[in-house]
Motif scaffolding. Structure first.
Motif, PDB file in Angstrom:
ATOM      1  N   TYR A 180       0.822  -1.220   0.000  1.00  0.00           N
ATOM      2  CA  TYR A 180       0.000   0.000   0.000  1.00  0.00           C
ATOM      3  C   TYR A 180       0.854   1.267   0.000  1.00  0.00           C
ATOM      4  O   TYR A 180       0.318   2.363   0.132  1.00  0.00           O
ATOM      5  N   GLY A 181       2.172   1.104  -0.138  1.00  0.00           N
ATOM      6  CA  GLY A 181       3.034   2.273  -0.252  1.00  0.00           C
ATOM      7  C   GLY A 181       3.886   2.579   0.968  1.00  0.00           C
ATOM      8  O   GLY A 181       4.599   3.576   0.994  1.00  0.00           O
ATOM      9  N   GLY A 197      -6.199   8.008   1.012  1.00  0.00           N
ATOM     10  CA  GLY A 197      -4.781   8.121   0.693  1.00  0.00           C
ATOM     11  C   GLY A 197      -3.940   8.552   1.879  1.00  0.00           C
ATOM     12  O   GLY A 197      -2.712   8.391   1.863  1.00  0.00           O
ATOM     13  N   ILE A 205      -0.096  11.029  -3.427  1.00  0.00           N
ATOM     14  CA  ILE A 205      -0.188  10.429  -4.756  1.00  0.00           C
ATOM     15  C   ILE A 205       1.099  10.674  -5.543  1.00  0.00           C
ATOM     16  O   ILE A 205       1.755  11.694  -5.381  1.00  0.00           O
ATOM     17  N   THR A 210       1.397   5.481  -5.872  1.00  0.00           N
ATOM     18  CA  THR A 210      -0.057   5.641  -5.792  1.00  0.00           C
ATOM     19  C   THR A 210      -0.554   6.488  -6.949  1.00  0.00           C
ATOM     20  O   THR A 210      -0.015   7.565  -7.199  1.00  0.00           O
ATOM     21  N   LEU A 231      -9.451   3.435  -2.333  1.00  0.00           N
ATOM     22  CA  LEU A 231      -8.051   3.094  -2.550  1.00  0.00           C
ATOM     23  C   LEU A 231      -7.924   1.579  -2.627  1.00  0.00           C
ATOM     24  O   LEU A 231      -8.380   0.856  -1.733  1.00  0.00           O
ATOM     25  N   VAL A 240      -0.753   1.310  -6.095  1.00  0.00           N
ATOM     26  CA  VAL A 240      -2.056   1.529  -5.467  1.00  0.00           C
ATOM     27  C   VAL A 240      -2.867   2.476  -6.336  1.00  0.00           C
ATOM     28  O   VAL A 240      -2.317   3.410  -6.934  1.00  0.00           O
TER      29      VAL A 240
END
Length: 385
Positions: A19-20, A78, A121, A223, A268, A276
Motif C-alpha cells: 500500500y506504499g 490516501g 499520490i 499511488t 483506494l 495503489v
C-alpha cells in the motif's frame, strides 16, 4: 548491514508495503509506535468514519479526534494515519501523518475553501473519453491542479520530469475502440499533446485491452489517482487495471456520451502488479486552488515567451514589444492557448485574493491602472476626431 539498510529492509517486508509503506513513513510513524498505536492507510471515508488498512487487516475507525478547523486537513482517502490498537472500542484515528502530496480543488462555497480529493499520490491519471468531443480547456485545468500539488506538508517527491507537485501527470484517452481510425486517433493525441507539453498521452481501450500494458507499467510503482468527468470511463479502466470487476460501471448516454456517477466515494485499492489506485467520482466542476505554479507549467511555452517581452509585467494585451502576442500573430502560439492561460490565471488570482489582502490590493491597483489606460485611449481617440 548498516541502520539505513535495516530500515529499508524492514519497510519492504512490512505488511503495508503493497500500500506504499516505506522507510520515510516508518520514520514519521516512529513516535506513535512508541504509544502503541497502529499505522494504517485510509482506503475510504464515509460520514465521520473511515476504513483503514492496517497490519492486522482493514478496520473501521472514527475520525472524531482529527476534525480540524481547516477543511484542508480532514481525513482523506490516501492519508497515512495512526489508529487505536486492537481491543479499543470505539476505535479512533488519532492523527494524520504529514502529507507528501495532495490533489486539491476549490469548492463552490462562498467561504473560499479547498477540498482535498486524494493525498500522497505519485501519479495523476486524467481520464478523457474519446466518445465525445475533446475539451482541451478542461484538460489544461486538470493538469494545472495536478501540477500545483497544493496541500503538501513534507518535502514532496520529484518525478522524472520534476513536476512541482511531485506527482507525475498522465493523460489517458479512454474508449479508443470507439475511434477505430488510426489517423484520427493520432490527430486527437497530437491535439492533447500540444495542450499538455511534456506530459505522456496514451490511448487506451479497457474493453479490448489496447494500451493497458503500457499504463500498467507506468502506474505499477506508487499511488495513482484517476480523475475525470462522469462517463470518462474511470471505473471501467479501474476494473481493467485491477483484473476484476470491483467498481460498478454504467453505460454512458448515447445522446451526449455523458455518464452517471457510478462511483460515489473515493476508494483506494492495491493493484495486482504493484502500486495503489484511487478511483474518484466524476467531477463536474474543477475549480483552481493555489495553482499558479501549475498553470505556469501547463503553459510553459507562454511563460518562456513572456521572458522576451519588453516589459516584465506585460499583460500580453496591447503593450509594445510583447513576444507572446507576436507569437500568436505569427501562428507560433494558438490563440486558444493564450485565452485559456489568461482565464486560468485570472481565476486563480481571484481565488487567492479572497484570502490574501496583499493580492486584493494588487488587483485593485491593476484594475485602476487599466481603467485609467482605457480612459486615456478614449480621450486620445476623441481628440483625433
Amino acid at each position: 548491514m548498516n541502520l539505513s539498510s535495516l530500515s529499508a529492509s524492514s519497510a519492504s517486508s512490512h505488511p503495508l508495503a503493497s500500500y506504499g509503506w516505506d522507510e520515510g513513513w516508518e520514520a514519521e510513524f516512529a513516535p506513535y509506535a512508541e504509544q502503541g498505536l497502529l499505522p494504517g492507510r485510509v482506503v475510504r471515508v464515509d460520514r465521520g468514519q473511515c476504513d483503514v488498512v492496517t497490519p492486522v487487516g482493514t478496520v473501521r475507525a472514527d475520525t472524531e479526534f482529527v476534525v480540524p478547523r481547516d477543511p484542508m486537513k480532514v481525513v482523506c482517502t490516501g492519508d497515512w494515519v495512526a489508529v487505536d490498537p486492537e481491543g479499543s472500542d470505539p476505535r479512533y484515528v488519532r492523527t494524520l501523518l504529514p502529507r507528501r502530496t495532495a490533489f486539491v480543488r476549490s469548492t463552490s462555497s462562498k467561504r473560499s475553501e479547498g477540498q482535498v480529493l486524494a493525498t500522497n499520490i505519485d501519479h495523476v491519471v486524467i481520464c478523457v473519453s474519446l466518445a465525445v468531443d475533446l475539451d482541451l480547456g478542461r484538460i489544461e485545468r486538470f493538469l494545472a491542479l495536478a501540477m500545483s500539488g497544493s496541500g503538501g506538508e513534507a518535502p514532496l517527491h520529484t518525478s522524472a520530469l520534476s513536476w512541482e507537485s511531485g506527482a507525475q501527470p498522465l493523460v489517458v484517452l479512454t474508449k479508443a475502440d470507439l475511434v477505430p481510425d488510426a489517423v484520427t486517433r493520432a490527430h486527437l493525441v497530437q491535439d492533447v499533446e500540444l495542450s499538455a507539453p511534456g506530459v505522456t498521452v496514451l490511448t487506451v481501450s479497457a474493453v479490448e485491452g489496447d494500451g493497458l500494458d503500457v499504463l500498467v507499467g507506468l502506474v505499477s510503482g506508487g499511488t495513482s489517482v484517476l480523475l475525470g468527468q462522469s462517463g470518462a470511463g474511470k471505473s471501467t479502466l479501474a476494473n481493467a487495471l485491477l483484473g476484476e470487476d470491483v467498481m460498478e460501471v454504467q453505460a454512458a448516454r448515447d445522446v451526449d456520451g455523458k455518464g452517471r456517477h457510478t462511483t460515489t466515494t473515493r476508494n483506494l485499492l492495491a493493484l495486482p502488479g504493484g502500486g495503489v489506485l484511487i478511483d474518484t467520482p466524476g467531477l463536474r466542476g474543477v475549480g483552481l486552488w493555489d495553482a499558479e505554479s501549475g498553470v505556469g507549467q501547463v503553459f510553459s511555452e507562454i511563460e518562456e515567451l513572456a521572458e522576451r517581452c519588453r516589459f516584465h509585467d506585460c499583460a500580453h494585451d496591447a503593450e509594445p514589444g510583447c513576444a507572446v502576442r507576436e507569437a500568436v500573430e505569427s501562428g507560433e502560439l494558438p490563440h486558444r492557448r493564450l485565452e485559456s492561460y489568461r482565464k486560468l490565471m485570472r481565476e486563480n488570482q481571484w481565488i487567492v485574493a479572497k484570502t490574501d489582502a496583499r493580492v486584493r490590493a494588487e488587483l485593485r491597483r491593476e484594475w485602476k491602472r487599466r481603467g485609467a489606460a482605457g480612459r486615456a485611449a478614449m480621450e486620445l481617440k476623441r481628440g483625433r476626431r
